[in-house]
Design an enzyme around this catalytic site. Structure first.
Site, PDB file in Angstrom:
ATOM      1  N   ASP A 117      -9.779 -10.823 -16.797  1.00 21.85           N
ATOM      2  CA  ASP A 117      -9.946 -12.099 -17.495  1.00 21.85           C
ATOM      3  C   ASP A 117      -8.592 -12.523 -18.056  1.00 21.85           C
ATOM      4  OD1 ASP A 117     -10.510 -14.190 -19.195  1.00 21.85           O
ATOM      5  OD2 ASP A 117     -12.144 -13.184 -20.245  1.00 21.85           O
ATOM      6  N   HIS A 126       0.834  -1.210   0.000  1.00 27.93           N
ATOM      7  CA  HIS A 126       0.000   0.000   0.000  1.00 27.93           C
ATOM      8  C   HIS A 126       0.864   1.253   0.000  1.00 27.93           C
ATOM      9  CE1 HIS A 126      -3.375   2.535   0.383  1.00 27.93           C
ATOM     10  NE2 HIS A 126      -4.098   1.839   1.229  1.00 27.93           N
TER      11      HIS A 126
END
Length: 434
Positions: A369, A163
């Site tokens: 995908d 982060h």
């Protein structure tokens, strides 16, 4: 899920950018917003049920090898564009873009089928499907990947990312670029690295942000709730007002869940501690890229976020808000708008109960995908606190999935809150909607 998931790590590799990072790009300065971000890693798991990996036993291993190779090649190509992720942090000031690479693990899941996990998913129980979060923030990779293969041919691709140099928008942009590369599609994601030079220059001796929890002796638990698309319109109507006639689904769900969490905390405080409860604050991140004037590019790399604060039961009349839902939504709307102006509220964390709020709604995470089709489920993975609310889209992009993180006693009260249960289903099967 009554027992821990067991995985066997069968391969481990370091993936480096497909092309060396040019010398003039070898130093990536952290922006001021990066500097104040905490040293912590976030893990996200993508679950794929329907896929093209061969299901026959004699073809399955070959299919796994081919798929893993495609992921590694496309990851290497993607790191060429997102080159800071393949580097190492230095002194909370910069990333040394030295192409040391990222970790890539392949694992086999021993004792669960994917359908078993998705029938009653628990984010605390799926930790073994993710790379272990590093503790040496300066020597460790900034990105780790774990690809988990199931006997049923299901696949879970998990990432653990620092982060310190990436917010949710950056993560989503990286995932889109990687999946485009894996499919051989034209990549439309062009990361921009100008945040430090154009808007948020780094500073010396910046204190590093951290998440602290005052009541560390109390157990913190995580539970999942889902507000289906069919309930969103009713919830919006319930929270609408003259001040906010058209609330967003994020505002509506946040107000509902926070109200229930605070009510549970007040009840818990009265029974456990007695006396008057502390004020309650909600702290959330706001994507600032499009809110700045002039705006930053859509794919600006790093932590480009502002913060909003909402309050309940604060002593000064100006900031005080009632806990009816329309008032909460109005306060959320005001505080988010103020975050764009850089307004801050003076808060003393020792005198209040602080909740975090994170929304990933609207991020294209269900468009990732790799040749397996769209993911059946995407989840942030972890244990413990800080207490608060994490929101994500449901697979159809219209509902909202809630990850609620509370002290155990408060969670038990929330689980029985009829106002919450009127809109949110507790941990429904992921498979029932797919």
């Amino acid at each position: 899920m009554e027992k821990d998931i067991e995985v066997e790590i069968v391969a481990r590799e370091t993936i480096k950018p497909s092309s060396p990072t040019p010398h003039h790009l070898r130093t990536h300065k952290l922006s001021f917003r990066d500097q104040v971000s905490p040293f912590r890693y976030v893990s996200v798991a993508f679950f794929y049920v329907a896929n093209t990996i061969a299901a026959k036993t004699d073809e399955k291993y070959e299919g796994m090898v081919i798929f893993s190779q495609r992921l590694k090649v496309s990851l290497s190509e993607t790191l060429t564009h997102f080159y800071p992720l393949a580097g190492r942090l230095r002194d909370n000031l910069l990333v040394n873009c030295n192409d040391e690479g990222v970790d890539f693990l392949e694992a086999r899941v021993i004792n669960y089928s994917l359908s078993d996990i998705l029938e009653r998913p628990k984010t605390e129980g799926i930790g073994p499907l993710c790379p272990i979060k590093p503790i040496d923030y300066y020597k460790a990779p900034l990105l780790l990947v774990q690809v988990n293969f199931f006997r049923c041919s299901g696949v879970v691709i998990s990432l653990t990312i620092s982060h310190k140099i990436a917010d949710g928008v950056t993560f989503a942009a990286f995932m889109k670029a990687w999946s485009d590369m894996a499919l051989g599609s034209p990549c439309t994601v062009v990361p921009d690295f100008s945040a430090a030079s154009s808007r948020f220059p780094p500073r010396e001796n910046i204190p590093i942000g951290s998440y602290t929890i005052n009541e560390t002796s109390q157990k913190i638990v995580r539970n999942r709730f889902v507000v289906d698309a069919s309930k969103i319109a009713d919830l919006k109507a319930k929270v609408a007002s003259a001040n906010v006639p058209q609330p967003t689904r994020v505002e509506a769900v946040t107000a509902l869940v926070w109200k229930c969490a605070v009510a549970a905390s007040k009840s818990r405080s009265r029974s456990r501690f007695g006396g008057s409860p502390r004020p309650y604050a909600l702290m959330g991140a706001v994507n600032m890229r499009s809110r700045l004037v002039p705006p930053l590019p859509k794919y600006c790399f790093g932590n480009v976020t502002g913060m909003f604060w909402a309050m309940l039961d604060k002593d000064d009349h100006e900031s005080q808000a009632t806990d009816d839902l329309p008032s909460l939504v109005y306060q959320l709307r005001k505080r988010i708008e103020e975050s764009s102006k850089g307004n801050k509220m003076g808060l003393n964390g020792d005198d209040m109960e602080l909740y975090s709020q994170t929304s990933w709604c609207g991020f294209p995470i269900y468009q990732v995908d790799f040749g397996l089709g769209k993911p059946t489920w995407v989840s942030i993975v972890g244990k413990g606190g800080p207490i608060g609310i994490v929101l994500m889209d449901t697979r159809d992009g219209e509902g909202v999935e809630i990850l609620l993180i509370l002290f155990e006693e408060a969670m038990a009260l929330c689980e029985a809150d009829q106002e919450l249960l009127a809109f949110a289903s507790p941990n429904p099967s992921v498979l029932s909607k797919n």
